[in-house]
Enzyme design. Structure first.
Site, PDB file in Angstrom:
ATOM      1  CG  ASN A  91       4.483 -14.556  17.153  1.00 22.78           C
ATOM      2  OD1 ASN A  91       5.468 -14.590  16.420  1.00 22.78           O
ATOM      3  ND2 ASN A  91       3.330 -15.119  16.811  1.00 22.78           N
ATOM      4  CB  SER A 144      10.918  -7.823  10.600  1.00 23.51           C
ATOM      5  OG  SER A 144      11.126  -7.978   9.217  1.00 23.51           O
ATOM      6  CE1 TYR A 157       5.779  -7.191   9.592  1.00 30.59           C
ATOM      7  CE2 TYR A 157       7.729  -6.932   8.222  1.00 30.59           C
ATOM      8  CZ  TYR A 157       7.031  -7.613   9.208  1.00 30.59           C
ATOM      9  OH  TYR A 157       7.592  -8.706   9.807  1.00 30.59           O
ATOM     10  CB  ALA A 158       9.564  -1.110   6.892  1.00 32.99           C
ATOM     11  CB  SER A 160       4.860  -1.561  12.476  1.00 30.57           C
ATOM     12  OG  SER A 160       5.202  -2.755  11.776  1.00 30.57           O
ATOM     13  CE  LYS A 161       7.044  -6.959  12.901  1.00 28.68           C
ATOM     14  NZ  LYS A 161       6.649  -7.665  14.138  1.00 28.68           N
TER      15      LYS A 161
END
Length: 259
Positions: A91, A144, A157-158, A160-161
């Site tokens: 998480n 995400s 972030y994008a 990584s997701k």
């Protein structure tokens, strides 16, 4: 009858809003918990504030997910206490805002380290414990909408997701022969993080983009995770369950009436 009685569940990022909701959901179903977070003080505060968590069989670990040694320490703690977990929820995630042209190498690697490298290492290590002990366990990764829809200021972030989504499918294929399932949940917008604070105006603006008209609450993503980790989902692996109030269905805008 509690669905996860005698099950052993590891949750990273457990001191955060979503992590604590997930922990309480499993504890409410009788699970023993290993709660991991780099913020040990926040983790202890969560335990003290929650009657459900404080009454559960719980071990805690202050984990720096950018450190190989710290990750191995978490794995060793779980192995010592339980021999193997039954469920692992990857998480933990960080999402600092920074334009690509202003981003340092260190900032890039930190986000990829926590959000992608750590789930890789933890899934590999914990699946080995499951295999050695004959546990038909399951993993859930938190992905995400950003995995398919990047936004300005959050490219790291994008990425990584997006990588985590592919990693979920790859691990699902490779671990299927051991009857270990790997899935992902893509949760909706849930304000309240102490790591990335947002204003009330931002929350209001985000809520207007959600077709069901509200932000994600304490039961939305956790109930999806419980389902994926249950016997009811025993034939589900390598998939992402989207729980976002319709946000990923398309651009949502109420029609403007004509004069």
């Amino acid at each position: 009858m509690m669905e996860f009685a005698k099950k052993r569940v590891v949750i990273t990022g457990a001191a955060g809003v979503l992590g604590s909701w997930i922990a309480e959901a499993f504890a409410g179903q009788g699970a023993a918990l290993c709660l991991s977070d780099i913020r040990s003080d926040a983790l202890e505060a969560r335990l003290a504030q929650s009657s459900i968590l404080s009454s559960a069989t719980t071990i805690v670990h202050a984990t720096d997910l950018t450190s190989n040694d710290s990750i191995q320490s978490l794995v060793s703690l779980v192995e010592t206490h339980w021999k193997s977990p039954d469920v692992v929820v990857n998480n933990a995630g960080i999402y600092p805002s920074r334009l690509l042209m202003d981003m340092t190498n260190e900032e890039w690697h930190q986000v990829l380290g926590v959000n992608l490298d750590a789930p890789f290492q933890l899934t590999k290590a914990f699946s080995r414990l499951m295999i050695d002990t004959g546990i038909k366990g399951c993993f859930v990764n938190m992905t995400s909408l950003s995995a398919t829809r990047p936004r300005v200021g959050a490219a790291h972030y994008a990425v990584s997701k997006a990588g985590l989504s592919m990693l979920t499918r790859a691990f699902a294929l490779e671990l299927a022969r051991h009857e270990i399932r790997v899935n992902a949940v893509s949760p909706g917008f849930a304000p309240g993080s102490h790591v990335s604070l947002v204003s009330e105006d931002y929350v209001a603006a985000m809520t207007q983009t959600i077709p069901l008209g509200r932000t994600s609450g304490p039961k939305d993503a956790p109930e999806a995770i419980l389902f994926l980790c249950s016997e009811r989902a025993s034939y589900i692996t390598g998939t992402t369950l989207v729980v976002d109030g319709g946000s990923s269905a398309g651009n949502y805008q109420l029609p403007v009436s004509k004069p």
